[in-house]
Design a protein around this motif. Structure first.
Motif, mmCIF file in Angstrom:
data_model
loop_
_atom_site.group_PDB
_atom_site.id
_atom_site.type_symbol
_atom_site.label_atom_id
_atom_site.label_comp_id
_atom_site.label_asym_id
_atom_site.label_seq_id
_atom_site.Cartn_x
_atom_site.Cartn_y
_atom_site.Cartn_z
ATOM 1 N N ALA A 58 -29.319 83.719 103.880
ATOM 2 C CA ALA A 58 -29.487 85.111 104.311
ATOM 3 C C ALA A 58 -29.609 86.035 103.106
ATOM 4 N N ALA A 59 -28.791 85.801 102.093
ATOM 5 C CA ALA A 59 -28.843 86.623 100.886
ATOM 6 C C ALA A 59 -30.192 86.483 100.187
ATOM 7 N N ILE A 60 -30.687 85.265 100.119
ATOM 8 C CA ILE A 60 -31.985 85.020 99.476
ATOM 9 C C ILE A 60 -33.112 85.672 100.265
ATOM 10 N N GLU A 61 -33.094 85.468 101.585
ATOM 11 C CA GLU A 61 -34.172 85.973 102.437
ATOM 12 C C GLU A 61 -34.228 87.498 102.462
ATOM 13 N N THR A 62 -33.092 88.157 102.298
ATOM 14 C CA THR A 62 -33.055 89.622 102.357
ATOM 15 C C THR A 62 -33.046 90.281 100.979
ATOM 16 N N GLY A 63 -33.134 89.471 99.932
ATOM 17 C CA GLY A 63 -33.261 90.025 98.587
ATOM 18 C C GLY A 63 -31.981 90.547 97.978
ATOM 19 N N VAL A 64 -30.844 90.071 98.455
ATOM 20 C CA VAL A 64 -29.571 90.478 97.861
ATOM 21 C C VAL A 64 -29.438 89.864 96.472
ATOM 22 N N GLU A 65 -29.070 90.681 95.503
ATOM 23 C CA GLU A 65 -29.034 90.226 94.113
ATOM 24 C C GLU A 65 -27.700 89.590 93.723
ATOM 25 N N ASP A 66 -26.635 89.959 94.411
ATOM 26 C CA ASP A 66 -25.294 89.487 94.062
ATOM 27 C C ASP A 66 -24.572 89.132 95.362
#
Length: 224
Positions: free
Chosen positions: A154-162
């Protein structure tokens, strides 16, 4: 660190299942061949391991692929029928919470132990398609809880950096273990589902709240 993404479990966290899930477990286990004491032990195991992918639970109960597949198909069919009948409803404050988070710039990923098809049917039934940025369900290429994979994806798909910009909320100990293993900054147990306070407190967490309606307050405190 401001939270940019909330990974939120569905049944028991934002969706009231009215006993739907455990009823389906019992019927599916019986359909696949267990009865009497064996059935009761299996149902107890299903409750204690809530949050795990359903195919993992059935595989542990039955061992062989044939009965696992049979139980899983029965379970999915029963849940889909219940959703169509309107048995699954949003918990109080759930829709408003998703709206508040989305309006405040927090991305939303709904996670589940259901199959992708059942998850999609549930989101459509609740009318949440436009509120949700992403929905994830476990499968052959994506491990479910208690592994951290869905949260990382989910973090990768939504562009979360940290990963510390992620909050995780769920009603089971496995939801909390998944969030903690992922490295999320906020890991919130919600007391509206399968596991009570004692069970949730035994799992790693940052907060335990009465309902999902309390999540925005928790995130505001983090950002303060």
């Amino acid at each position: 660190m401001k939270v940019r993404l909330a990974c939120i479990d569905m049944a028991g966290t934002v969706v009231r299942d009215d006993g739907m899930v455990m009823d389906a477990f019992r019927s599916a286990i019986s359909y696949a061949g267990l009865s009497g004491a064996e059935l009761e032990v299996a149902v107890y195991y299903a409750h204690e391991t809530m949050g795990l992918p359903k195919f993992v639970v059935f595989k542990h109960i039955f061992g062989d692929e044939g009965r696992t597949a049979s139980a899983l198909a029965c379970f999915g069919s029963l849940i889909a029928d219940d959703i169509k009948k309107g048995r699954a409803q949003a918990l109080p404050g759930a829709t408003e919470t998703l709206q508040e988070l989305s309006g405040g710039g927090v991305g939303i990923c709904l996670t589940t132990g259901f199959s992708p098809g059942v998850q999609g049917l549930l989101i459509e039934h609740l009318g949440w398609e436009k509120l949700v940025d992403l929905s994830l369900a476990p499968g052959p290429d994506l491990r479910g809880r208690p592994y951290p994979d869905m949260i990382w994806k989910a973090a990768i798909e939504t562009g979360v950096e940290d990963i510390r910009q992620v909050a995780v909320a769920g009603d089971t100990a496995n939801d909390l273990r998944s969030g903690w293993s992922a490295g999320a900054q906020v890991v919130v147990g919600v007391l509206t589902g399968s596991h009570g306070r004692e069970e949730l407190e035994q799992a790693p967490h940052s907060d335990i709240v009465a309902s999902i309606a309390d999540l925005p307050r928790v995130l505001d405190q983090v950002a303060a």
